[in-house]
Design an enzyme around this catalytic site. Sequence first.
Site, PDB file in Angstrom:
ATOM      1  N   LYS A 182       0.839  -1.211   0.000  1.00 19.35           N
ATOM      2  CA  LYS A 182       0.000   0.000   0.000  1.00 19.35           C
ATOM      3  C   LYS A 182       0.869   1.254   0.000  1.00 19.35           C
ATOM      4  CE  LYS A 182      -3.825  -2.449   2.150  1.00 19.35           C
ATOM      5  NZ  LYS A 182      -4.645  -2.773   3.317  1.00 19.35           N
ATOM      6  N   GLN A 188      -4.786  -1.382   9.424  1.00 21.12           N
ATOM      7  CA  GLN A 188      -4.697  -2.727   8.845  1.00 21.12           C
ATOM      8  C   GLN A 188      -5.339  -3.750   9.791  1.00 21.12           C
ATOM      9  OE1 GLN A 188      -3.649  -3.295   5.770  1.00 21.12           O
ATOM     10  NE2 GLN A 188      -3.844  -5.516   5.856  1.00 21.12           N
ATOM     11  N   ASP A 242     -10.865   2.938   3.463  1.00 25.13           N
ATOM     12  CA  ASP A 242     -11.187   1.507   3.373  1.00 25.13           C
ATOM     13  C   ASP A 242     -12.689   1.303   3.146  1.00 25.13           C
ATOM     14  OD1 ASP A 242      -9.262  -0.513   3.473  1.00 25.13           O
ATOM     15  OD2 ASP A 242      -8.974  -0.324   5.642  1.00 25.13           O
TER      16      ASP A 242
HETATM   17  N1  GUN Z   1      -6.671  -6.761   5.928  1.00 23.97           N
HETATM   18  C1  GUN Z   1      -6.873  -7.486   4.810  1.00 23.97           C
HETATM   19  N2  GUN Z   1      -7.414  -6.719   3.843  1.00 23.97           N
HETATM   20  C2  GUN Z   1      -7.556  -5.488   4.353  1.00 23.97           C
HETATM   21  C3  GUN Z   1      -8.055  -4.259   3.840  1.00 23.97           C
HETATM   22  O1  GUN Z   1      -8.496  -4.143   2.692  1.00 23.97           O
HETATM   23  N3  GUN Z   1      -8.034  -3.200   4.689  1.00 23.97           N
HETATM   24  C4  GUN Z   1      -7.584  -3.310   5.948  1.00 23.97           C
HETATM   25  N4  GUN Z   1      -7.618  -2.219   6.704  1.00 23.97           N
HETATM   26  N5  GUN Z   1      -7.112  -4.425   6.466  1.00 23.97           N
HETATM   27  C5  GUN Z   1      -7.110  -5.503   5.663  1.00 23.97           C
END
Ligand code: GUN
Length: 283
Positions: free
Chosen positions: A53, A97, A120
């Site tokens: 990311k 996350q 998100d």
């Molecule tokens: N853990 C796995 N996929 C994601 C996601 O798309 N966003 C977040 N915040 N955590 C994750």
Amino acid sequence: MTAQLIDGNALAKRIRAEVAGRTQALKARGVQPALAIILVGTDPASQVYTRHKVNDSTETGLQATLETYPADLTEAALLDRIQALNADPKVHGILVQLPLPRHMDASKVIETISPAKDVDGFHVASAGALVTGQPGFWPCTPYGCMKMLEDIGYDLRGKHAVVIGRSNIVGKPMALMLLQKNATVTVCHSATRDLKAHTLQADVVVAAVGKRNVLTADMVKPGAVVIDVGMNRNDEGKLCGDVDFEGVRQVAGWVTPVPGGVGPMTRAMLLVNTLEAAERAAG
Ligand code: GUN
């Protein structure tokens, strides 16, 4: 019939180029779009995801900061940090996350993020905006699936879409997005009787279960569009989706591969949401 592939890598690349262009335009107005990513603990998969990311962001001109905290960080300390980021006008997107350590209440943490920075799309306010068709942030994975359908020029109006899976981050928002585009939507899940009877009716199937071979060739209507959200490993340890790709591609009209399908689109849509957050903040 052999299905056409929907190339998520190629589409994501085009979307990143578009984000880079819009980011330059925003920077020319003195605004540097910025994403704050919070990682608590040392889950190896989460470390990989958050690194991706950050790299995706910086490659497109967005500023991304990864804040890492030990697994024993208190929930109160995390909430304090989120509130500080909410109040910081230089930060446009906040991503915590998941999964979080077990002593933390993930819902409480997500609800602390300002909806204006919820890139998100996991906040209840974002979910409510999606339900009611108001502006808000859409969860990146189903949003990416919609972009793929749009890219192949698929008109959902009046079509029957079957979503397999009812998670808050994929299945449920996926169903709402398809509904918003005037599809007739069926959501199937672990208690669904005769899944095949439903999928055989479908013009579009989205498989988002997290289990191999949930959708096999005998379950697909000839010519249907099949979108595979799954990320699993097969017996040889190779990445695979929820769909029996080799079988289904003989029947479907369109199919997304794994890897190289929905995965890169999820990553691209986070960039879109972050840029959008910065554009909205800039007015
Ligand atoms: N853990 C796995 N996929 C994601 C996601 O798309 N966003 C977040 N915040 N955590 C994750």
